[in-house]
Design an enzyme around this catalytic site. Structure first.
Site, short mmCIF file in Angstrom:
data_model
loop_
_atom_site.label_atom_id
_atom_site.label_comp_id
_atom_site.label_asym_id
_atom_site.label_seq_id
_atom_site.Cartn_x
_atom_site.Cartn_y
_atom_site.Cartn_z
N VAL A 106 36.93 43.07 34.10
CA VAL A 106 37.89 43.70 33.21
C VAL A 106 39.27 43.37 33.75
O VAL A 106 39.54 43.52 34.95
CB VAL A 106 37.70 45.23 33.17
N CYS A 107 40.13 42.87 32.87
CA CYS A 107 41.52 42.57 33.22
C CYS A 107 41.58 41.58 34.39
O CYS A 107 40.90 40.56 34.38
CB CYS A 107 42.26 43.87 33.52
#
Length: 329
Positions: A106-107
């Site tokens: 994520v990210c």
């Protein structure tokens, strides 16, 4: 059998990179009527994990603990690009990812995957502000800077922060079906399929004055008067240069042709009008120097990834923007 979701929280983790996907999977358990997912937070070392907001997480496991999981996700941190993970942590990431049914990030958690060699030859995404840096640092990976999430075989990566919820919902749909995933989205008041990509949130591509002072003066004139005639001849006249010399100098120092820079500046002006006002597309086009609403639409989709109408619907402050109400009494 339950499926274990392990989320590795890097030091200084962005809290929503962890809590967002966890809430999606937890709600999926509720909607499925059984504990389908067993959720685990993993730390790089023993003890509480300090997040970027100052809140602390207590991990269920620590890197090195024997643990098999169905899905491994690595949550990002604002300083992930500068982080030097220990070889033990990288080995754990490699071994766990290879043994898992799927793995991802994520990210800016994508930096940890890249450092472990797990993005080599793969397609992935990360936060729009980090995409170019990640691509340069790890050229063997293909980084898609507009995607909210990318699936490439076992690898699944999400863009910035809230896109982790989008990715988690996709994984829930994959595991438990569309109906369950739609009920999760409904309960969490989120899009089942969010429209557009990252470009609608990005500010990195905005045209900023650059180059020598005479070029910056011209660029500020364009930004202040996007509706005016900005042909190469007109801009060159403002700079006191011949059209040919101006075009060569502009491209050499700014990195874009004058026409491309003008288009970016006009799209930037259109975004501001769509965010703050209620002008019709035809009016926005005229105020920003586009020949008509169709020309505005084509340029907007090219640079922002959604139509002007869609952009206003989700980012505008007027009655067509995101619905909300504040009582100021």
């Amino acid at each position: 059998m339950t499926k274990t979701i392990a989320i590795l929280a890097l030091p200084g983790v962005q809290l929503l990179d962890v809590s967002g996907p966890l809430d999606v999977f937890a709600q999926a358990n509720v909607e499925a009527g059984r504990r389908f997912y067993d959720l685990r937070v993993v730390g790089c070392e023993a003890g509480p994990i300090a997040s970027s907001s100052g809140a602390r997480l207590l991990p269920d496991l620590v890197v090195g603990d024997p643990q098999r999981c169905d899905t491994l996700l690595i949550a990002g941190a604002p300083r992930a690009a500068e982080m030097l993970l220990s070889e033990g942590t990288l080995q754990w990431i490699r071994a766990t990812a290879r043994a898992a049914r799927r793995y991802g990030s994520v990210c800016t958690g994508a930096y940890a995957l890249a450092a472990a060699g797990l993005l080599d030859g793969r397609r992935a995404t990360t936060h729009w502000a980090a995409a170019a840096d990640l691509a340069q640092a790890y050229p063997r990976a293909t980084i898609e800077d507009d995607a909210l999430y990318v699936r490439d075989g076992k690898l699944c990566t999400a863009a910035g922060v809230t896109a982790g919820l989008d990715l988690a919902l996709i994984l829930v749909e994959e595991d438990l079906g569309r109906d369950v995933a739609m009920r999760v989205a409904s309960q969490l008041v989120m899009f089942f399929k969010r429209p557009g990509g990252q470009l609608q949130f990005s500010r990195k591509g905005e045209a900023q004055p650059s180059g020598r002072s005479v070029l910056q003066t011209v660029q500020r004139w364009v930004a202040a008067h996007p509706e005016a005639d900005h042909s190469v001849e007109t801009l060159a006249h403002h700079a006191g240069l011949s059209a040919r010399h101006f075009a060569r100098l502009f491209h050499a120092e700014v990195g874009l042709t004058p026409a491309a820079w003008v288009e970016l500046t006009r799209v930037q002006a259109a975004r501001a009008l769509l965010e703050a006002g209620t002008d019709a597309p035809k009016q926005v086009a005229a105020k920003c120097g586009f020949a008509n609403a169709d020309t505005l639409r084509r340029s907007f989709v090219k640079h922002v990834g959604v139509t002007p109408a869609e952009y206003r619907r989700h980012h505008g402050a007027g009655p067509e923007g995101a619905r909300g109400r504040m009582d100021t009494r």
